[in-house]
Structure formats: structure tokens, C-alpha cells
Design a protein around this motif. Structure first.
Motif, PDB file in Angstrom:
ATOM      1  N   PRO A 273       0.176   2.473  -9.930  1.00  0.00           N
ATOM      2  CA  PRO A 273      -0.052   2.697  -8.490  1.00  0.00           C
ATOM      3  C   PRO A 273      -1.517   3.066  -8.253  1.00  0.00           C
ATOM      4  CG  PRO A 273       1.065   4.578  -9.463  1.00  0.00           C
ATOM      5  CD  PRO A 273       0.992   3.536 -10.534  1.00  0.00           C
ATOM      6  N   MET A 274      -2.048   2.667  -7.114  1.00  0.00           N
ATOM      7  CA  MET A 274      -3.448   2.962  -6.782  1.00  0.00           C
ATOM      8  C   MET A 274      -3.559   4.127  -5.803  1.00  0.00           C
ATOM      9  SD  MET A 274      -4.671  -1.020  -6.469  1.00  0.00           S
ATOM     10  CE  MET A 274      -6.384  -0.660  -6.102  1.00  0.00           C
ATOM     11  N   TYR A 275      -2.408   4.624  -5.289  1.00  0.00           N
ATOM     12  CA  TYR A 275      -2.358   5.778  -4.383  1.00  0.00           C
ATOM     13  C   TYR A 275      -3.254   5.562  -3.149  1.00  0.00           C
ATOM     14  CZ  TYR A 275      -0.410   7.786  -8.616  1.00  0.00           C
ATOM     15  OH  TYR A 275       0.355   8.008  -9.727  1.00  0.00           O
ATOM     16  N   LYS A 276      -3.321   4.326  -2.719  1.00  0.00           N
ATOM     17  CA  LYS A 276      -4.171   3.980  -1.569  1.00  0.00           C
ATOM     18  C   LYS A 276      -3.285   3.397  -0.477  1.00  0.00           C
ATOM     19  CE  LYS A 276      -8.549   3.508  -0.124  1.00  0.00           C
ATOM     20  NZ  LYS A 276      -9.470   4.648  -0.027  1.00  0.00           N
ATOM     21  N   LEU A 277      -3.427   3.924   0.738  1.00  0.00           N
ATOM     22  CA  LEU A 277      -2.626   3.444   1.863  1.00  0.00           C
ATOM     23  C   LEU A 277      -3.389   2.365   2.612  1.00  0.00           C
ATOM     24  CD1 LEU A 277      -0.016   3.921   3.585  1.00  0.00           C
ATOM     25  CD2 LEU A 277      -1.430   5.395   5.030  1.00  0.00           C
ATOM     26  N   LEU A 278      -2.720   1.237   2.827  1.00  0.00           N
ATOM     27  CA  LEU A 278      -3.327   0.131   3.579  1.00  0.00           C
ATOM     28  C   LEU A 278      -2.481  -0.114   4.823  1.00  0.00           C
ATOM     29  CD1 LEU A 278      -5.572  -1.991   3.645  1.00  0.00           C
ATOM     30  CD2 LEU A 278      -4.048  -3.541   2.419  1.00  0.00           C
ATOM     31  N   ILE A 279      -2.989   0.275   5.990  1.00  0.00           N
ATOM     32  CA  ILE A 279      -2.254   0.117   7.246  1.00  0.00           C
ATOM     33  C   ILE A 279      -2.369  -1.324   7.737  1.00  0.00           C
ATOM     34  CG2 ILE A 279      -2.149   0.840   9.673  1.00  0.00           C
ATOM     35  CD1 ILE A 279      -3.032   3.599   8.790  1.00  0.00           C
ATOM     36  N   GLY A 280      -1.232  -1.852   8.243  1.00  0.00           N
ATOM     37  CA  GLY A 280      -1.215  -3.217   8.750  1.00  0.00           C
ATOM     38  C   GLY A 280      -0.642  -4.200   7.757  1.00  0.00           C
ATOM     39  N   LYS A 281      -0.198  -3.716   6.596  1.00  0.00           N
ATOM     40  CA  LYS A 281       0.349  -4.590   5.553  1.00  0.00           C
ATOM     41  C   LYS A 281       1.627  -3.966   5.019  1.00  0.00           C
ATOM     42  CE  LYS A 281      -0.961  -6.761   1.175  1.00  0.00           C
ATOM     43  NZ  LYS A 281      -0.314  -6.294   0.040  1.00  0.00           N
ATOM     44  N   SER A 282       2.636  -4.788   4.791  1.00  0.00           N
ATOM     45  CA  SER A 282       3.871  -4.260   4.207  1.00  0.00           C
ATOM     46  C   SER A 282       3.866  -4.536   2.717  1.00  0.00           C
ATOM     47  CB  SER A 282       5.104  -4.914   4.857  1.00  0.00           C
ATOM     48  OG  SER A 282       5.084  -6.308   4.646  1.00  0.00           O
ATOM     49  N   GLY A 283       4.369  -3.605   1.963  1.00  0.00           N
ATOM     50  CA  GLY A 283       4.410  -3.744   0.509  1.00  0.00           C
ATOM     51  C   GLY A 283       5.827  -3.913   0.032  1.00  0.00           C
ATOM     52  N   ASP A 284       5.985  -4.079  -1.249  1.00  0.00           N
ATOM     53  CA  ASP A 284       7.318  -4.150  -1.816  1.00  0.00           C
ATOM     54  C   ASP A 284       7.391  -3.231  -3.019  1.00  0.00           C
ATOM     55  OD1 ASP A 284       6.193  -7.357  -2.728  1.00  0.00           O
ATOM     56  OD2 ASP A 284       6.194  -5.604  -4.052  1.00  0.00           O
ATOM     57  N   SER A 285       8.551  -3.195  -3.639  1.00  0.00           N
ATOM     58  CA  SER A 285       8.749  -2.256  -4.740  1.00  0.00           C
ATOM     59  C   SER A 285       8.191  -2.770  -6.060  1.00  0.00           C
ATOM     60  CB  SER A 285      10.247  -1.970  -4.913  1.00  0.00           C
ATOM     61  OG  SER A 285      10.898  -3.152  -5.315  1.00  0.00           O
TER      62      SER A 285
END
Length: 632
Positions: free
Chosen positions: A472-484
Motif C-alpha cells: 500500500p502507498m497510503y496515499k488518497l486519490l480523490i476522484g478515482k475508485s479503487g479495488d481490493s
């Protein structure tokens, strides 16, 4: 706000961190009762106080709080009509002197710290009370100079004690008393001067027995020669106590007359101690004062959780302007929960007047309520499951929320059947949205992500993940959905590629492969496995399972012509048919190449004896010879 919010966001731990910078118990007591305020004027004033104190610290101007103690209990004692002891009066004097020094320190700080300067104006100086106490009390005792009468009484006490000691010394030096005396010294017992006398001679000495030793061999007697002087001394001591009490009562009375103003001083000193503790925390953590608003807008620029240590990845975050609900997705252990806790604790910190670790441009909204649903809230007392406890908490939150509420939900809708959980989570988020709340939620459910993408007032965000390194990079990117990242991790763990492709198809179109495998094919495969097992030639050192005993043994001899195998089992050799055993682990997998398998079947004592014989040990040789003789 409720207790769960403070517990889950570790608010009290943050207060403890700030409290460590307090100088006195006054500031600590005030921090213990401190609560986040939902009034933006109060919050703005709190932040101004902290910022002014921080400016003074940055300019190397430290408030002289050292030596000031909490005198609240002494003041309460006076209010109950009690007289203060000399030590308590000294504490009050020190406190009043500290107030005077602080008032003087703040007298020229109006330009640097107008708010803190104004607090000092409400403080009162009591130089007369200070000086009277310091004149009358010295070394935690009423001084002889406190009054003429006390000086006279103590002068008489000193002279009387001198006379008593002279007469007792004569008693000790007298040859007639030598055989009666146990030890040649003067002992004070209950303020009475005595001589240690042998118990067997107590009737031979004129005087009064004051005390007897623990063994009974010695009595401490007041000789008749000093009885009159001891009575006189006791009267003088009584007069001394009355005069001391009168002096202490007079000093306590002067404090009582000014008690209201002194209480105001206590409140001011408490505030100063707490405010400068906040400023010291701000300086030690390189924190800043953020902008604040009351319309739900939060913007964090390179912000950090105040309780996390080490190399922390700064958080950039925004909500409340273009969207009022944010859905965060991403892998487990990717930092989603830390994001929620960071947003929550920084909001509570600012509402309490604390500076926060962030960069310029950071802005925090002041809310009426901050509610969280984070972690496992399972209740053993009420027999609630994890899902039930989450729903109970959300129900309570829904009842208490309004249009100025911050909500933080971790894994919303989890703990139940996924389709129902996702549908329920969407309905809950929708309800809070219609109530006007600011909501940040984490989830793994694809349905919630899709709902967020479709809704104009919802936004997706993802925790970044290094798929190549599985970190994990522990970085939040708003405007994008991630997956598991489940497929990425499975591929790295060498799951068959056709299995992963089939899983991808199921994710995309839900068309499952329902072809049944023929029963004959399954039976044929099982039969082949059994035949392969039966054909295996067991080797020495193989570990096998004894089917009937449900236990394990080691092969000592391989198959004979009758299909029997000799096993080493519980320090004995047993012969078992191969159909009654199953191979567990081959010897080649258990032991390294070149390993002496014969050691498996000998005890430690036997191996040691053999080793001793090989190196020529006489002791081992004698032992073998003895065994041979015994057998004969």
C-alpha cells in the motif's frame, strides 16, 4: 459528540499529549474538562489564544508559571471555615507571588498578544498578604517574630527546657543513681524529659513513669526533681499553641476577605497554563492554525495524524464544496481507516483550540456533531453481533444528526450478506445525504462505488496501491475508485491464470460456469490416486500415519514380500500392513541430504554412549563392562 467518538478517535490521548506540557495541576484539570466546541466564535477565540502564546514562545518569551501550584483545595478549606497550616499558607503566598509576576510579564504584551494581555487585566495583586505570610511563616513554622507574645512565650520555653536539662544532667552524674540508670542520656517522650531507668529499680527512683520499653526491661522516668518544671513547660507549650493558632487564623482571615478575587486569579492562571501548554504542543509538533468555517468545508493540505509517529505519509483531502459525501475504496491495510481517524481527530483538535500538523491552505469546518462508526463494536453484554452493533450505532447517530454533522463510517454495510449489506449501506448514505450531513465512508462493495459514480453530490476516492510490489502507498486519490487488488495479489501468489480470468469474467458479467463434472470422471480420478498410494515403496525415515491409531510413526524397514512395513512407534518396532498406513511426508523432504537415519531409532543416551566409546572414554568403557558382568 459522544463517548464513542472520543474513544475511537483517541481524543483523550491527544489531550494527554497536550497535558504533558502543563506546568501545574491547574492547567491539567482544565484540560481534563475541555470539550470540542461547536460555536465558531468560541473556537476562533481558542485558536487566537493558542496562536498568541505560540508567538510569544517563538520570540523566546516564556510565561513565568514555574513554582505555581493548585491552591483550589486550600481555598475550599477556608470557605468551610477551617484554618490553614503554615505549609498551606506558604503555598497561597507562592501562588499570589506567581500571579503578580505573570501580571507584570503580560503588562507590555498588548501588541504581541492582545487576548492574553486582556486576561491579565482581570488579575489582582495581593502583595500585603504575600508579605504578611512570608514575615510570619518561615520553614513551614510560625516564626517567633510573628508577634511579641509568641516571642516571649518561646523565650520562657527555651529557659525552662534549659533548667530541666541542667537538673537531669546532675541526676545522670550523681553516683547514687548510677546503678539505677539503664543508659546515660536524656530522652524526650510525649514532650516530657525522661531518663532510661532499669525496670528492676523503678521503685528506687522518685518520679513518674512516662513510658516502658517494648521488652519491658527499661522504663522512661521523669525524676521528681524536674516534675514541677515539666508542668510549667507544658503550660508554656499550650500558650504557644494558642498564640500560633491566633496568628494562623489572622492570616487565613486576610485570605478569606479576598477570596473572590483570588478565585478569579486561579481561573486566569488555569487558562494561562492550558493555553501555553497548547502553544508548547504546537511548537513541538510544528503545527499551524488552520482557517475555520461553519458551512461544512474541509480541506487538508499535507496533514498528519497527531498521534502517529515515524515516517507518516501526509494526507491531502477535501470535502464539502463540490460534493458532500465521499466514498473511499482500496485494499485492506491500505490506510482507509487512518484517513477517517485523521479527519476526525483533526476536526476535534481544532474545535478544542489546538493547532494541527498541516500546511498553509488547510481549512477545518466547525460542526455541531462529529459521529463515527469505526471498528468492531460487538457487545457481549447485550449479545449484539458485529453487524447488529453497527446498525444500533448508526440508528443512534441518525437520531442525533442534523445538517451540520460530520459522519465517518468504516466499511459501511459490512458484516452481513454482501448484496443486502451494499443495498442497506446505499440507503443509509442516501438518508444522511438528504439530512445535509458531511459523510466520509470506506467500503469494498462495488455497488456503493457505482452509486457514488452516478450521484452528482457523491465522490469516489481510492487508496493507492503498488500492484507490482504488493505494497500500500497510503496515499488518497480523490476522484478515482479503487479495488481490493485481490486479482493482483492472487496472480503474485501463482494462482492459475485461467482461474483468474474466470474470476474477472464473473466480476464483469456475472455469467457463471455451471457445467457439472461427470461422476464417473470423479470416481476414476479418486481410484487412480488410491492406486498410486498403494504402489508407493516406503523408504526408511518416511513419516506415515497409522489409520486406526490416528497417530504417526517412522518407517524402519521398507515393504517385505507380505506387504508389511516395520515402523518405529513409541520407542518400539511394530509390523503393520501397508493398507493400514498412509504416507504423510517422505524422508527426502524431512531430512537433509547425507543425514544419518539410524539416529532416528536410537535414544539420546545410546547415541551419547556410542560417542563416548568412540572417543575412548574410560567412564563409558567401565559402564559397558559393568553391564556385561550384570548379564552374566
Amino acid at each position: 459528540m459522544n463517548t464513542m467518538t472520543f474513544d475511537k478517535l483517541q481524543y483523550n490521548e491527544l489531550k494527554d499529549k497536550v497535558k504533558s506540557h502543563c506546568v501545574s495541576g491547574l492547567g491539567k484539570a482544565l484540560l481534563d474538562t475541555l470539550q470540542p466546541s461547536s460555536n465558531i466564535k468560541v473556537v476562533r477565540n481558542r485558536l487566537n489564544e493558542t496562536s498568541e502564546a505560540r508567538k510569544l514562545l517563538d520570540a523566546e518569551k516564556h510565561l513565568p508559571l514555574t513554582g505555581i501550584s493548585n491552591i483550589t483545595s486550600h481555598i475550599e478549606k477556608i470557605e468551610k471555615g477551617m484554618i490553614l497550616t503554615p505549609a498551606e499558607l506558604i503555598a497561597v503566598s507562592d501562588f499570589l507571588r506567581g500571579c503578580r509576576r505573570i501580571k507584570k510579564f503580560m503588562s507590555d504584551k498588548e501588541f504581541f498578544a492582545p487576548v492574553l494581555f486582556a486576561y491579565a487585566l482581570s488579575m489582582t495583586e495581593f502583595r500585603d498578604i504575600e508579605e504578611n505570610i512570608l514575615f510570619a511563616i518561615k520553614g513551614s513554622r510560625v516564626d517567633s517574630e510573628a508577634s511579641r507574645e509568641l516571642k516571649r512565650i518561646r523565650s520562657h520555653i527555651a529557659k525552662t527546657e534549659e533548667k530541666i536539662e541542667e537538673r537531669l544532667n546532675k541526676f545522670l552524674k550523681s553516683g547514687a543513681n548510677k546503678e539505677y540508670i539503664q543508659e546515660f542520656y536524656i530522652s524526650k517522650k510525649d514532650d516530657r524529659f525522661t531518663i532510661p531507668i532499669k525496670a528492676s529499680f523503678k521503685n528506687h527512683v522518685a518520679g513518674t513513669i512516662v513510658e516502658t520499653s517494648s521488652k519491658g526491661s527499661t522504663v522512661f522516668m521523669e525524676p521528681a526533681a524536674v516534675s514541677k518544671l515539666n508542668v510549667e513547660l507544658a503550660c508554656l507549650k499550650s500558650e504557644e499553641s494558642v498564640e500560633e493558632y491566633q496568628i494562623l487564623a489572622t492570616l487565613t482571615g486576610t485570605i478569606y476577605e479576598a477570596i473572590h478575587a483570588i478565585r478569579i486569579n486561579i481561573e486566569c492562571i488555569s487558562q494561562y497554563d492550558m493555553i501555553f501548554a497548547k502553544a508548547k504542543y504546537s511548537k513541538s509538533s510544528d503545527a499551524v492554525e488552520p482557517k475555520i468555517n461553519n458551512h461544512g468545508y474541509i480541506r487538508l493540505v499535507s496533514s498528519k495524524h497527531p498521534l502517529l509517529e515515524g515516517n507518516i505519509v501526509p494526507l491531502d483531502f477535501e470535502i464539502g464544496q463540490d460534493y458532500r459525501s465521499l466514498i473511499i475504496t482500496g485494499p485492506n491495510a491500505g490506510g482507509k481507516t487512518v484517513v477517517l481517524k485523521t479527519i476526525g481527530i483533526l476536526t476535534l483538535a481544532v474545535m478544542s483550540g489546538f493547532h494541527i500538523m498541516a500546511k498553509a491552505g488547510t481549512e477545518i469546518a466547525i460542526f455541531d456533531n462529529v459521529f463515527v462508526d469505526i471498528g468492531d463494536n460487538q457487545s457481549l453484554e447485550n449479545a449484539l453481533s458485529t453487524f447488529s452493533s453497527h446498525m444500533k450505532n448508526i440508528s443512534d447517530i441518525m437520531s442525533a444528526s442534523n445538517n451540520n454533522t460530520l459522519l465517518l463510517f468504516d466499511e459501511i454495510g459490512s458484516g452481513t450478506e454482501p448484496n443486502e449489506g451494499a443495498a442497506l449501506a446505499i440507503a443509509i448514505l442516501e438518508e444522511f445525504y438528504h439530512m445535509g450531513c458531511i459523510t466520509v465512508a470506506t467500503t469494498h462493495y462495488g455497488e456503493i462505488k457505482r452509486y457514488s459514480e452516478m450521484h452528482d453530490d457523491f465522490m469516489n476516492a481510492a487508496m493507492l496501491f503498488n500492484s507490482e510490489e504488493l505494497k500500500p502507498m497510503y496515499k488518497l486519490l480523490i476522484g478515482k475508485s479503487g479495488d481490493s487488488n485481490a486479482l493482483w495479489i492472487s496472480r503474485k501468489m501463482n494462482i492459475r491464470e485461467h482461474v483468474l480470468k474466470r474470476a474477472q469474467q464473473y466480476i464483469e458479467n456475472k455469467e457463471y460456469n455451471l457445467d457439472a463434472v461427470k461422476e464417473s470422471k470423479i470416481k476414476k480420478s479418486m481410484k487412480e490416486e488410491v492406486q498410486q498410494s498403494e504402489r508407493y515403496n516406503y523408504e526408511i525415515g518416511d513419516r506415515v500415519k497409522l489409520i486406526e491409531q490416528d497417530d504417526y510413526a517412522i518407517v524402519y524397514k521398507p515393504l517385505d514380500k507380505f506387504n508389511n512395513v516395520t515402523l518405529f512407534y513409541k520407542n518400539e518396532m511394530i509390523e503393520v500392513n501397508m493398507k493400514r498406513i498412509q504416507l504423510d511426508i517422505k524422508a527426502t523432504q524431512l531430512y537433509p541430504e547425507g543425514y544419518d537415519l539410524s539416529t532416528l531409532f536410537t535414544s539420546f543416551q545410546e547415541r551419547k554412549l556410542q560417542h563416548d566409546l568412540e572417543r575412548g572414554s574410560k567412564k563409558a568403557l567401565r559402564k559397558v563392562q559393568k553391564e556385561i558382568r550384570n548379564k552374566k
